[in-house]
Design an enzyme around this catalytic site. Sequence first.
Site, short mmCIF file in Angstrom:
data_model
loop_
_atom_site.label_atom_id
_atom_site.label_comp_id
_atom_site.label_asym_id
_atom_site.label_seq_id
_atom_site.Cartn_x
_atom_site.Cartn_y
_atom_site.Cartn_z
CB SER A 143 -0.89 0.00 1.25
OG SER A 143 -1.53 1.25 1.41
CE1 TYR A 156 -3.13 -1.88 5.92
CE2 TYR A 156 -2.99 0.38 5.12
CZ TYR A 156 -3.16 -0.96 4.88
OH TYR A 156 -3.37 -1.40 3.59
#
Length: 204
Positions: A143, A156
């Site tokens: 990501s 995250y």
Amino acid sequence: MIDVVKYGPWAVIAGGSEGVGAEFAVQLARAGLNLVLIARKPGPLEETAARCREIDVEVRVQSADLLDPQSVARICEDTADLEVGLLIYNAGASTCNELFLETDLRDFQKVTDLNVTRMLELVQHYGRPMAARGRGGIMLVGSLSGYMGAWRHTIYAGAKAFSRMFAESLWLELRDRNVDVLELVLGVTRTPAMERIGLNFDAP
């Protein structure tokens, strides 16, 4: 073009029920690879499996919650009879988007379990025989969060930064063993998961 000899005869896709994972499954099926699809929701999992079987490849499905510490052991047991030449880890997600100092660490542990711990377990299990055979491939779906800090993404973003550095380092370890390692870095992508959290892709 996918090298079936190098990456076959079986591919394992964790997070293979919908969105990006489902598209991987269909493309690999068209290339002639048999599939093991792993995901939490049995409904979408079976739908994607049916699409791939229509292409005339073998497909196994396993409904598994990768937050369960025993999930990888069951996956490994169920695929022990297969020669897996390609692993795609597409199961990472942010399960807790709260302020770090105001949140119990046990909630954040789920983020690291899914994005780091289970990923490492599967990569090591399937990567060892690939290295021994001298062929194979490992893809980790990353990501853009791994490149920068973000509000309510302390854990995250950190996990995705780890994934990126891990992939690059593992590539250095395995390149002489003819095992490819790649992290595919995704930005915001139209998937059912993104639509469920409220992203409006049709807004002007």
